[in-house]
Design a protein around this motif. Structure first.
Motif, PDB file in Angstrom:
ATOM      1  N   GLU A 108       0.855  -1.183   0.219  1.00  0.00           N
ATOM      2  CA  GLU A 108      -0.040  -0.023  -0.031  1.00  0.00           C
ATOM      3  C   GLU A 108       0.693   1.449  -0.145  1.00  0.00           C
ATOM      4  O   GLU A 108       0.478   2.197  -0.426  1.00  0.00           O
ATOM      5  CB  GLU A 108      -0.886   0.059   1.260  1.00  0.00           C
ATOM      6  N   ALA A 109       2.156   1.160   0.445  1.00  0.00           N
ATOM      7  CA  ALA A 109       2.921   2.322   0.709  1.00  0.00           C
ATOM      8  C   ALA A 109       3.179   2.822  -0.771  1.00  0.00           C
ATOM      9  O   ALA A 109       3.402   3.898  -1.044  1.00  0.00           O
ATOM     10  CB  ALA A 109       4.090   2.160   1.607  1.00  0.00           C
ATOM     11  N   ASP A 110       3.759   1.698  -1.741  1.00  0.00           N
ATOM     12  CA  ASP A 110       4.083   2.051  -2.800  1.00  0.00           C
ATOM     13  C   ASP A 110       3.061   2.532  -3.727  1.00  0.00           C
ATOM     14  O   ASP A 110       3.167   3.383  -4.442  1.00  0.00           O
ATOM     15  CB  ASP A 110       4.619   0.537  -3.641  1.00  0.00           C
ATOM     16  N   LEU A 111       1.918   1.970  -3.524  1.00  0.00           N
ATOM     17  CA  LEU A 111       0.537   2.619  -4.147  1.00  0.00           C
ATOM     18  C   LEU A 111       0.378   3.728  -3.918  1.00  0.00           C
ATOM     19  O   LEU A 111      -0.005   4.874  -4.762  1.00  0.00           O
ATOM     20  CB  LEU A 111      -0.443   1.601  -3.812  1.00  0.00           C
ATOM     21  N   VAL A 112       0.510   4.392  -2.581  1.00  0.00           N
ATOM     22  CA  VAL A 112       0.230   5.903  -2.131  1.00  0.00           C
ATOM     23  C   VAL A 112       1.256   6.521  -2.825  1.00  0.00           C
ATOM     24  O   VAL A 112       0.902   7.575  -3.715  1.00  0.00           O
ATOM     25  CB  VAL A 112       0.236   6.072  -0.661  1.00  0.00           C
ATOM     26  N   VAL A 113       2.409   6.193  -2.993  1.00  0.00           N
ATOM     27  CA  VAL A 113       3.790   6.893  -3.588  1.00  0.00           C
ATOM     28  C   VAL A 113       3.259   6.978  -5.059  1.00  0.00           C
ATOM     29  O   VAL A 113       3.142   8.189  -5.754  1.00  0.00           O
ATOM     30  CB  VAL A 113       5.010   6.288  -3.264  1.00  0.00           C
ATOM     31  N   PHE A 114       2.845   6.109  -5.601  1.00  0.00           N
ATOM     32  CA  PHE A 114       2.430   5.985  -7.179  1.00  0.00           C
ATOM     33  C   PHE A 114       1.055   7.103  -7.398  1.00  0.00           C
ATOM     34  O   PHE A 114       1.391   7.764  -8.372  1.00  0.00           O
ATOM     35  CB  PHE A 114       1.947   4.663  -7.635  1.00  0.00           C
ATOM     36  N   LEU A 115       0.099   6.999  -6.391  1.00  0.00           N
ATOM     37  CA  LEU A 115      -0.870   7.933  -6.502  1.00  0.00           C
ATOM     38  C   LEU A 115      -0.373   9.356  -6.477  1.00  0.00           C
ATOM     39  O   LEU A 115      -0.870  10.417  -7.180  1.00  0.00           O
ATOM     40  CB  LEU A 115      -2.113   7.618  -5.653  1.00  0.00           C
ATOM     41  N   ASP A 116       0.435   9.654  -5.459  1.00  0.00           N
ATOM     42  CA  ASP A 116       0.847  11.060  -5.235  1.00  0.00           C
ATOM     43  C   ASP A 116       1.749  11.382  -6.175  1.00  0.00           C
ATOM     44  O   ASP A 116       1.685  12.752  -6.612  1.00  0.00           O
ATOM     45  CB  ASP A 116       1.655  11.123  -3.905  1.00  0.00           C
ATOM     46  N   ASP A 117       2.539  10.634  -6.722  1.00  0.00           N
ATOM     47  CA  ASP A 117       3.707  11.301  -7.381  1.00  0.00           C
ATOM     48  C   ASP A 117       3.925  10.126  -8.805  1.00  0.00           C
ATOM     49  O   ASP A 117       5.159   9.698  -8.809  1.00  0.00           O
ATOM     50  CB  ASP A 117       4.959  11.452  -6.596  1.00  0.00           C
ATOM     51  N   SER A 118       2.928  10.173  -9.687  1.00  0.00           N
ATOM     52  CA  SER A 118       3.028   9.130 -10.661  1.00  0.00           C
ATOM     53  C   SER A 118       4.188   9.519 -11.584  1.00  0.00           C
ATOM     54  O   SER A 118       4.240  10.573 -11.932  1.00  0.00           O
ATOM     55  CB  SER A 118       1.757   8.847 -11.318  1.00  0.00           C
ATOM     56  N   PRO A 119       4.795   8.588 -12.232  1.00  0.00           N
ATOM     57  CA  PRO A 119       6.107   8.934 -13.445  1.00  0.00           C
ATOM     58  C   PRO A 119       5.086   9.643 -14.329  1.00  0.00           C
ATOM     59  O   PRO A 119       3.997   9.343 -14.908  1.00  0.00           O
ATOM     60  CB  PRO A 119       6.577   7.506 -13.786  1.00  0.00           C
ATOM     61  N   SER A 120       5.823  10.604 -15.142  1.00  0.00           N
ATOM     62  CA  SER A 120       5.045  11.536 -16.211  1.00  0.00           C
ATOM     63  C   SER A 120       4.733  10.749 -17.210  1.00  0.00           C
ATOM     64  O   SER A 120       3.715  11.173 -17.687  1.00  0.00           O
ATOM     65  CB  SER A 120       6.046  12.621 -16.589  1.00  0.00           C
ATOM     66  N   ASP A 121       5.414   9.794 -17.809  1.00  0.00           N
ATOM     67  CA  ASP A 121       4.910   9.216 -18.756  1.00  0.00           C
ATOM     68  C   ASP A 121       3.649   8.140 -18.581  1.00  0.00           C
ATOM     69  O   ASP A 121       2.640   8.433 -19.533  1.00  0.00           O
ATOM     70  CB  ASP A 121       5.910   7.750 -19.433  1.00  0.00           C
ATOM     71  N   VAL A 122       3.335   7.664 -17.473  1.00  0.00           N
ATOM     72  CA  VAL A 122       1.926   7.006 -17.039  1.00  0.00           C
ATOM     73  C   VAL A 122       1.019   8.315 -17.088  1.00  0.00           C
ATOM     74  O   VAL A 122      -0.216   8.143 -17.531  1.00  0.00           O
ATOM     75  CB  VAL A 122       2.326   6.408 -15.815  1.00  0.00           C
ATOM     76  N   LYS A 123       1.399   9.299 -16.432  1.00  0.00           N
ATOM     77  CA  LYS A 123       0.373  10.332 -16.468  1.00  0.00           C
ATOM     78  C   LYS A 123      -0.053  10.881 -17.728  1.00  0.00           C
ATOM     79  O   LYS A 123      -1.224  11.186 -18.012  1.00  0.00           O
ATOM     80  CB  LYS A 123       1.072  11.581 -15.693  1.00  0.00           C
ATOM     81  N   ALA A 124       0.897  11.121 -18.625  1.00  0.00           N
ATOM     82  CA  ALA A 124       0.596  11.653 -19.955  1.00  0.00           C
ATOM     83  C   ALA A 124      -0.379  10.406 -20.771  1.00  0.00           C
ATOM     84  O   ALA A 124      -1.211  11.090 -21.325  1.00  0.00           O
ATOM     85  CB  ALA A 124       1.779  11.865 -20.774  1.00  0.00           C
ATOM     86  N   PHE A 125      -0.058   9.295 -20.531  1.00  0.00           N
ATOM     87  CA  PHE A 125      -0.682   8.215 -21.266  1.00  0.00           C
ATOM     88  C   PHE A 125      -2.459   8.296 -20.687  1.00  0.00           C
ATOM     89  O   PHE A 125      -3.196   8.448 -21.413  1.00  0.00           O
ATOM     90  CB  PHE A 125      -0.242   6.920 -20.794  1.00  0.00           C
ATOM     91  N   ILE A 126      -2.373   8.256 -19.411  1.00  0.00           N
ATOM     92  CA  ILE A 126      -3.926   8.312 -18.854  1.00  0.00           C
ATOM     93  C   ILE A 126      -4.327   9.558 -19.271  1.00  0.00           C
ATOM     94  O   ILE A 126      -5.591   9.466 -19.578  1.00  0.00           O
ATOM     95  CB  ILE A 126      -3.681   8.279 -17.132  1.00  0.00           C
TER      96      ILE A 126
END
Ligand code: NPW
Ligand code: ATP
Length: 385
Positions: A108-126
């Motif tokens: 869950e800790a990794d998931l929260v980091v991902f939700l807070d600060d997603s890598p930019s290529d993922v953000k751009a895709f979504i």
């Protein structure tokens, strides 16, 4: 006087005179509800179906479901009445193969980091391939959105849900958060607190936790829970304690409404609360099959769509029965908060009545799909046509 001080028998009378939307010859398609469900994944296609089916059985006109691409075809075969938009992309999809930074573990800790600060290529895709398509559905005059049933817990799907939820919350339209949507809020309560104004009562946002989800939510907002008291065998003591916890949790989430499900359902928003005990008017069902919570959420979504129309006051003469309303609460119109509490009351009553009728016929073999079939007759028994 507040609607909360009415006796249970008066609450139904009050709902009939206020939020229950009549069917009138001049209405057009969509005016009795345009509801969006964000949920449905490879693992769970039943949840959005039970929900969508229930809200249509209550009389909602149009139901949109935004689900995972892999769940779309299955959901379409369940019912042609639902409009299915298979736009969500999970991290198992070939389309995101090679994207870096998406958590591969269940941490869950990794998931929260991902939700807070997603890598930019993922953000751009979504943003360019997913959120844009979802927004085209969100912008279709949707009057209630439900986030979570059958959504699953995939990081990319939760990230997308987070973005969509933020957008809908800012619009001020009613939202119900259930199941995996509650998991998301428990991971990151700031999704709610960042979007909502702390000064107001945010009754338009309703969280519908079962008892496990309620515990998770309390923990996330630092409300400590005494499990022995929460599971007390004395219903009155348990209801009092649950109400106390739910009020604290609601306050820490900027006064959203909570409908805590259990032996008695309990509704709380900011300052007010009510124990919804229907045992005197409905013979309880003894089946606890999965999907009854989804069915309840569907009934609630339609009731909330009507309550929102009632507040706007443009579709029908909302003062036609004002003498009844005035006789019960000393005012001609309900507040928004009262409208939501009454929607929860009505939804839990209809769900319990439908479960009761389905149980009387099917006993041990009763399923959520059976409960859905009794919504129409339960509604008629309780409210009339
Ligand atoms: N047909 C479908 O497609 C359906 C799909 N669904 C979808 O499934 C997804 C996951 O939802 P979920 O509720 O199973 O997950 P989660 O909150 O992790 O609970 C897990 C564990 O908590 C416990 N427990 C649960 N409730 C409890 C209670 N009232 N009182 C006490 N304990 C309780 C129990 O564990 P136990 O303690 O019994 O070992 C349970 O195993 C979500 O997307 C949802 O929408 C459902 O809607 C059903 C129909
Ligand atoms: N002990 C009980 N007695 C009577 N009704 C109950 C009891 N527990 C739950 N219910 C009712 O059953 C419905 C579903 O509640 P439940 O706690 O199973 O929700 P859920 O886990 O979210 O459901 P779902 O399986 O759809 O995800 C609610 O309307 C709730 O009021």
């Amino acid at each position: 006087m507040s609607a909360l001080q009415c006796k249970p028998s008066q609450l139904l009378q009050l709902a009939k005179a206020t939020i229950i939307q009549p069917m009138l010859p001049h209405f057009h398609k969509g005016q009795a509800g345009r509801i969006l469900i964000i949920g449905g994944s490879e693992d769970y296609t039943g949840a959005p179906f039970f929900l969508g089916h229930a809200l249509m059985q209550m009389g909602c006109d149009l139901t949109h479901v935004v689900c995972d691409a892999v769940a779309g075809s299955t959901l379409k075969t369940y019912s042609p009445d639902l409009m299915i938009h298979p736009y969500l992309v999970s991290s198992a999809s070939e389309r995101v193969k090679g994207f870096k930074g998406v958590p591969k573990t269940d941490s869950e800790a990794d998931l929260v980091v991902f939700l807070d600060d997603s890598p930019s290529d993922v953000k751009a895709f979504i943003d360019s391939h997913v959120t844009l398509r979802i927004n085209s559905v969100v912008s279709r005059s949707i009057n209630v959105t439900v986030v979570g049933p059958g959504l699953g817990r995939d990081p990319l799907v939760l990230y997308t849900a987070q973005k969509t939820l933020a957008l809908i919350l800012l619009s001020g339209n009613p939202v119900i958060i259930d199941a995996d949507g509650l998991y998301l809020v428990s991971l990151k309560p700031s999704i709610l607190t960042d979007a909502l104004n702390s000064e107001q009562s945010n009754s338009q946002v309703v969280l519908t936790p079962n008892i496990m989800e309620f515990q998770r939510l309390c923990k996330a907002v630092n409300v400590s829970v005494d499990l022995e008291k929460l599971s007390s065998k004395d219903p009155e003591a348990r209801d009092t304690y649950t109400t106390e916890l739910a009020t604290l949790a609601s306050n820490r989430l900027h006064n959203v409404s909570l409908l805590v499900k259990g032996y008695h359902d309990i509704v709380v928003n900011g300052k007010t609360s009510m124990v919804l005990d229907h045992s005197k008017s409905v013979i309880p069902s003894l089946r606890r099959c999965g999907g009854q919570g989804d069915t309840l959420t569907g009934i609630l979504a339609t009731a909330m769509a009507w309550a929102a129309n009632y507040q706007k006051g443009r579709l029908w003469d909302i003062y036609e029965h004002s003498h009844v309303v005035e006789g019960l609460i000393g005012r001609k119109k309900l507040t928004k908060d009262e409208g939501i509490i009454l929607s929860c009351y009505l939804a839990t009553l209809i769900l319990r009545k439908s479960s009761s009728q389905a149980y009387a016929e099917k006993k041990r073999s009763m399923l959520a799909s059976d409960v859905g079939k009794f919504i129409g007759s339960s509604y008629e028994d309780l409210v009339g046509e």
